[in-house]
Enzyme design. Structure first.
Site, PDB file in Angstrom:
ATOM      1  N   ASN A 249      -5.162   2.654 -13.094  1.00 59.31           N
ATOM      2  CA  ASN A 249      -4.202   1.730 -12.480  1.00 59.31           C
ATOM      3  C   ASN A 249      -2.799   2.284 -12.635  1.00 59.31           C
ATOM      4  O   ASN A 249      -2.527   3.020 -13.585  1.00 59.31           O
ATOM      5  CB  ASN A 249      -4.288   0.365 -13.192  1.00 59.31           C
TER       6      ASN A 249
ATOM      7  N   GLY B 155       0.784  -1.237   0.000  1.00 57.20           N
ATOM      8  CA  GLY B 155       0.000   0.000   0.000  1.00 57.20           C
ATOM      9  C   GLY B 155       0.812   1.280   0.000  1.00 57.20           C
ATOM     10  O   GLY B 155       0.315   2.325   0.425  1.00 57.20           O
ATOM     11  N   SER B 156       2.048   1.238  -0.533  1.00 51.91           N
ATOM     12  CA  SER B 156       2.843   2.476  -0.502  1.00 51.91           C
ATOM     13  C   SER B 156       2.248   3.545  -1.422  1.00 51.91           C
ATOM     14  O   SER B 156       2.332   4.741  -1.119  1.00 51.91           O
ATOM     15  CB  SER B 156       4.304   2.205  -0.846  1.00 51.91           C
TER      16      SER B 156
ATOM     17  N   MET C   8      -4.034  -6.839  -7.634  1.00 51.55           N
ATOM     18  CA  MET C   8      -3.443  -7.825  -8.529  1.00 51.55           C
ATOM     19  C   MET C   8      -4.467  -8.751  -9.191  1.00 51.55           C
ATOM     20  O   MET C   8      -4.168  -9.909  -9.481  1.00 51.55           O
ATOM     21  CB  MET C   8      -2.382  -8.631  -7.777  1.00 51.55           C
ATOM     22  N   ARG C   9      -5.664  -8.247  -9.436  1.00 52.69           N
ATOM     23  CA  ARG C   9      -6.674  -9.024 -10.156  1.00 52.69           C
ATOM     24  C   ARG C   9      -7.218  -8.210 -11.323  1.00 52.69           C
ATOM     25  O   ARG C   9      -7.248  -6.982 -11.259  1.00 52.69           O
ATOM     26  CB  ARG C   9      -7.834  -9.413  -9.231  1.00 52.69           C
TER      27      ARG C   9
ATOM     28  N   HIS D 240       1.154   0.995 -13.050  1.00 57.80           N
ATOM     29  CA  HIS D 240       1.872  -0.222 -13.427  1.00 57.80           C
ATOM     30  C   HIS D 240       3.372   0.083 -13.504  1.00 57.80           C
ATOM     31  O   HIS D 240       3.765   1.101 -14.061  1.00 57.80           O
ATOM     32  CB  HIS D 240       1.355  -0.724 -14.782  1.00 57.80           C
TER      33      HIS D 240
ATOM     34  N   SER E 144       3.693   3.601 -15.442  1.00 53.41           N
ATOM     35  CA  SER E 144       2.602   4.127 -16.269  1.00 53.41           C
ATOM     36  C   SER E 144       1.329   4.175 -15.451  1.00 53.41           C
ATOM     37  O   SER E 144       1.046   3.248 -14.686  1.00 53.41           O
ATOM     38  CB  SER E 144       2.332   3.195 -17.466  1.00 53.41           C
TER      39      SER E 144
ATOM     40  N   ASP F  72      -3.330  -4.757 -18.224  1.00 49.81           N
ATOM     41  CA  ASP F  72      -2.495  -3.551 -18.336  1.00 49.81           C
ATOM     42  C   ASP F  72      -2.500  -2.985 -19.759  1.00 49.81           C
ATOM     43  O   ASP F  72      -1.468  -2.496 -20.244  1.00 49.81           O
ATOM     44  CB  ASP F  72      -1.048  -3.865 -17.878  1.00 49.81           C
TER      45      ASP F  72
ATOM     46  N   ASP G  30      -9.072  -1.393 -18.759  1.00 51.14           N
ATOM     47  CA  ASP G  30     -10.050  -2.018 -19.652  1.00 51.14           C
ATOM     48  C   ASP G  30     -10.052  -3.523 -19.373  1.00 51.14           C
ATOM     49  O   ASP G  30      -9.484  -3.961 -18.374  1.00 51.14           O
ATOM     50  CB  ASP G  30      -9.771  -1.660 -21.126  1.00 51.14           C
TER      51      ASP G  30
ATOM     52  N   ARG H 254      -8.963 -13.217 -10.994  1.00 50.15           N
ATOM     53  CA  ARG H 254     -10.087 -12.293 -11.045  1.00 50.15           C
ATOM     54  C   ARG H 254     -10.967 -12.515  -9.839  1.00 50.15           C
ATOM     55  O   ARG H 254     -10.735 -13.444  -9.052  1.00 50.15           O
ATOM     56  CB  ARG H 254     -10.896 -12.489 -12.337  1.00 50.15           C
TER      57      ARG H 254
ATOM     58  N   GLU I 228       6.591   6.129  -8.775  1.00 53.50           N
ATOM     59  CA  GLU I 228       5.138   5.879  -8.718  1.00 53.50           C
ATOM     60  C   GLU I 228       4.464   6.783  -7.699  1.00 53.50           C
ATOM     61  O   GLU I 228       3.400   7.353  -7.960  1.00 53.50           O
ATOM     62  CB  GLU I 228       4.855   4.423  -8.315  1.00 53.50           C
TER      63      GLU I 228
ATOM     64  N   GLY J  16      -8.468  -5.910 -20.700  1.00 52.71           N
ATOM     65  CA  GLY J  16      -7.210  -6.634 -20.880  1.00 52.71           C
ATOM     66  C   GLY J  16      -6.305  -6.516 -19.664  1.00 52.71           C
ATOM     67  O   GLY J  16      -6.675  -5.935 -18.641  1.00 52.71           O
TER      68      GLY J  16
END
Ligand code: GAR
Length: 192
Positions: free
Chosen positions: A111, A14-15, A94-95, A113, A140, A149, A145, A67, A178, A147
């Protein structure tokens, strides 16, 4: 000016969430964290939410690995909507999200990444960059969406790969960037 209502989702330490909550607290980000949700029971991100007094919940993800179980995802939508969330912020979640979330928050899920997408989607992107012999990588922020990332990129920042880097040292350097980039991008949504 009205504050942008955020719902933050995570699976890990959670940083990024901490960086966002710190900027909200010091007034440099005109937003309000309405709820933090984790799919991992003992994820550090839940402790951070508690530390900052943000409502938080562990959501058992169900039987799938990558998921959420569809009924769980529907429940997640309900929770976020009930909290009045306007922007869903994935911070180390991570889902892969599916139709219930994508339909409920169109263009309102972002998100972060740890690579310069479209390079190195998926897991442990810093390791992928190191193994590929990259001299520059980065992070990034993108729309989410269906897909992995693959959504439209909103902002990117470069990070050098240094001689002698290990996966850990490179990831740590990416994470510093980030923590600067993500609140900046969220601020743009808050000002829009
Ligand atoms: C971050 O480096 C984030 O970019 C990455 O997980 C880490 C979470 O760290 N996300 C992904 O790889 C998503 N595909 P944090 O829990 O300390 O914010």
């Amino acid at each position: 000016m009205k504050k942008l209502a955020l719902g933050i989702l995570g699976s890990g330490k959670g940083s990024n969430c901490r960086a966002i909550l710190e900027q909200i607290r010091d007034g440099s980000l005109n937003a309000e964290a309405k709820i933090v949700v984790a799919d991992v029971f003992d994820a550090g991100i839940l402790d951070i939410a508690r530390e900052f007094g943000v409502p938080n919940t562990y959501m058992p993800p169900g039987k799938f690995r990558t998921r959420l179980e569809p009924s769980v995802e529907v429940e997640l939508v309900r929770m976020l909507q009930q909290a009045g969330v306007e922007l869903v912020v994935l911070a180390g979640f991570m889902r892969v999200l599916k139709e219930p979330m994508l339909a409920a928050f169109p263009g309102r899920i972002i998100n972060i990444h740890p690579s310069l997408l479209p390079k190195f989607p998926g897991i442990e992107s810093w390791k992928q960059a190191l193994e590929a012999g990259e001299k520059i990588t980065g992070c990034s922020v993108h729309y989410v969406d269906a897909g992995i990332d693959s959504g439209e990129i909103i902002a990117q920042r470069k990070v050098p790969v240094l001689p002698g880097d290990t996966p850990e040292s490179l990831h740590a350097r990416i994470q510093i960037t980030e923590r600067a980039l993500y609140p900046e991008v969220i601020a743009r949504f808050a000002e829009a």
